[in-house]
Design a protein around this motif. Structure first.
Motif, mmCIF file in Angstrom:
data_model
loop_
_atom_site.group_PDB
_atom_site.id
_atom_site.type_symbol
_atom_site.label_atom_id
_atom_site.label_comp_id
_atom_site.label_asym_id
_atom_site.label_seq_id
_atom_site.Cartn_x
_atom_site.Cartn_y
_atom_site.Cartn_z
ATOM 1 N N ASP A 65 -0.351 -10.396 -3.680
ATOM 2 C CA ASP A 65 0.601 -9.780 -4.616
ATOM 3 C C ASP A 65 -0.132 -9.153 -5.799
ATOM 4 O OD1 ASP A 65 2.743 -10.550 -3.024
ATOM 5 O OD2 ASP A 65 3.343 -12.227 -4.324
ATOM 6 N N GLN A 66 -1.134 -9.842 -6.306
ATOM 7 C CA GLN A 66 -1.894 -9.323 -7.445
ATOM 8 C C GLN A 66 -2.655 -8.052 -7.061
ATOM 9 O OE1 GLN A 66 -5.663 -11.155 -8.971
ATOM 10 N NE2 GLN A 66 -4.336 -11.681 -10.705
ATOM 11 N N ILE A 67 -3.278 -8.065 -5.905
ATOM 12 C CA ILE A 67 -4.030 -6.895 -5.442
ATOM 13 C C ILE A 67 -3.093 -5.703 -5.267
ATOM 14 C CG2 ILE A 67 -5.360 -5.947 -3.496
ATOM 15 C CD1 ILE A 67 -6.365 -8.945 -3.104
ATOM 16 N N PHE A 68 -1.958 -5.934 -4.616
ATOM 17 C CA PHE A 68 -1.018 -4.839 -4.388
ATOM 18 C C PHE A 68 -0.503 -4.267 -5.707
ATOM 19 C CE2 PHE A 68 3.098 -2.953 -3.250
ATOM 20 C CZ PHE A 68 2.661 -2.047 -2.293
ATOM 21 N N ALA A 69 -0.264 -5.114 -6.685
ATOM 22 C CA ALA A 69 0.241 -4.662 -7.988
ATOM 23 C C ALA A 69 -0.739 -3.714 -8.677
ATOM 24 C CB ALA A 69 0.544 -5.858 -8.882
ATOM 25 N N ILE A 70 -2.014 -3.896 -8.454
ATOM 26 C CA ILE A 70 -3.035 -3.052 -9.080
ATOM 27 C C ILE A 70 -3.023 -1.640 -8.493
ATOM 28 C CG2 ILE A 70 -5.536 -2.740 -9.370
ATOM 29 C CD1 ILE A 70 -5.776 -5.818 -9.315
ATOM 30 N N THR A 71 -2.665 -1.522 -7.210
ATOM 31 C CA THR A 71 -2.783 -0.223 -6.530
ATOM 32 C C THR A 71 -1.996 0.882 -7.219
ATOM 33 O OG1 THR A 71 -0.990 -0.704 -4.959
ATOM 34 C CG2 THR A 71 -3.244 -1.305 -4.288
ATOM 35 N N ASP A 72 -0.795 0.589 -7.657
ATOM 36 C CA ASP A 72 0.025 1.607 -8.295
ATOM 37 C C ASP A 72 -0.578 2.034 -9.628
ATOM 38 O OD1 ASP A 72 2.429 3.223 -8.068
ATOM 39 O OD2 ASP A 72 3.182 2.083 -9.779
ATOM 40 N N ASP A 73 -1.095 1.084 -10.381
ATOM 41 C CA ASP A 73 -1.724 1.421 -11.665
ATOM 42 C C ASP A 73 -2.938 2.330 -11.470
ATOM 43 O OD1 ASP A 73 0.123 -0.098 -13.100
ATOM 44 O OD2 ASP A 73 -1.152 -1.879 -13.117
ATOM 45 N N VAL A 74 -3.741 2.030 -10.454
ATOM 46 C CA VAL A 74 -4.931 2.847 -10.189
ATOM 47 C C VAL A 74 -4.511 4.272 -9.815
ATOM 48 C CG1 VAL A 74 -6.943 3.160 -8.676
ATOM 49 C CG2 VAL A 74 -6.353 0.867 -9.490
ATOM 50 N N ALA A 75 -3.577 4.389 -8.888
ATOM 51 C CA ALA A 75 -3.149 5.710 -8.429
ATOM 52 C C ALA A 75 -2.482 6.506 -9.550
ATOM 53 C CB ALA A 75 -2.197 5.569 -7.243
ATOM 54 N N GLU A 76 -1.631 5.861 -10.322
ATOM 55 C CA GLU A 76 -0.957 6.573 -11.403
ATOM 56 C C GLU A 76 -1.930 7.008 -12.491
ATOM 57 O OE1 GLU A 76 2.418 4.349 -12.774
ATOM 58 O OE2 GLU A 76 3.563 4.802 -10.956
ATOM 59 N N ARG A 77 -2.957 6.216 -12.716
ATOM 60 C CA ARG A 77 -3.962 6.587 -13.721
ATOM 61 C C ARG A 77 -4.661 7.883 -13.297
ATOM 62 N NH1 ARG A 77 -4.134 6.890 -18.586
ATOM 63 N NH2 ARG A 77 -6.183 7.626 -19.098
ATOM 64 N N MET A 78 -4.989 7.999 -12.023
ATOM 65 C CA MET A 78 -5.637 9.223 -11.538
ATOM 66 C C MET A 78 -4.710 10.423 -11.688
ATOM 67 S SD MET A 78 -7.852 8.169 -8.231
ATOM 68 C CE MET A 78 -6.753 6.951 -7.561
ATOM 69 N N ARG A 79 -3.432 10.238 -11.369
ATOM 70 C CA ARG A 79 -2.470 11.341 -11.477
ATOM 71 C C ARG A 79 -2.275 11.758 -12.931
ATOM 72 N NH1 ARG A 79 -1.612 14.778 -9.845
ATOM 73 N NH2 ARG A 79 0.649 14.970 -9.980
ATOM 74 N N LYS A 80 -2.294 10.807 -13.857
ATOM 75 C CA LYS A 80 -2.148 11.142 -15.281
ATOM 76 C C LYS A 80 -3.252 12.081 -15.740
ATOM 77 C CE LYS A 80 -0.009 6.811 -16.628
ATOM 78 N NZ LYS A 80 -0.219 5.549 -17.359
#
Length: 166
Positions: A65-80
């Motif tokens: 659950d912790q690993i999966f939660a990080i994925t969205d933050d990483v991807a959104e940071r790149m898009r920002k």
């Protein structure tokens, strides 16, 4: 290098696009590893057995659950920052360095040790990506990576302690 975003996806930023593309490329590699680690952690969670089943099963579910939660933050940071991110399972497969484990049966302690080593590999890749983010002047992403490193180190520590036999 990351693909150049289509004009409709070209998010404005004050950072140099060439430097953020380098950072995004590194982050896409880490993101692929996070997805691979997530799936491996769930695989081991689903196939855990033995006298410590409940403890290990719950530990791996919490970590997944912790690993999966990080994925969205990483991807959104790149898009920002105006960069593109992963688009498919094939994209993940081409970029991941975490090795899949398709064995039908893996001993519980071997599962924990493999995941410990994989988390430490993710730490190494996060450190490399953080350097590229710092070179790009992207301090927010660098700061976020510090938290993600801490989380991965904690996961590795818990897996190390759970796998100890003495």
């Amino acid at each position: 290098m990351a693909d150049a975003p289509a004009p409709a996806l070209d998010t404005p930023t004050d950072l140099d696009a060439k430097n953020t593309e380098t950072a995004a490329d590194a982050l896409n590699g880490v993101l692929a590893d996070l997805f691979a680690l997530y799936l491996k952690t769930k695989n081991f969670h689903w196939h855990m057995s033995g006298p410590h089943f409940r403890d290990y099963h719950l530990l791996l579910d919490e970590q997944a659950d912790q690993i999966f939660a990080i994925t969205d933050d990483v991807a959104e940071r790149m898009r920002k920052l105006g960069n593109l991110t992963l688009r498919s399972i094939g994209d993940i497969s081409r970029r991941q360095t975490i090795r899949d484990n398709d064995q039908e049966f893996v001993e519980p302690l071997a599962m924990l040790k493999e995941l410990r080593d994989d988390n430490l590999e993710v730490v190494r890749h996060f450190r490399e990506a953080r350097e590229k983010c710092e070179d790009a002047g992207d301090t927010p992403t660098s700061s976020m990576i510090d938290d993600w490193i801490d989380q991965a180190e904690r996961r590795a520590w818990f897996l190390f302690e759970a796998a100890r036999t003495n």
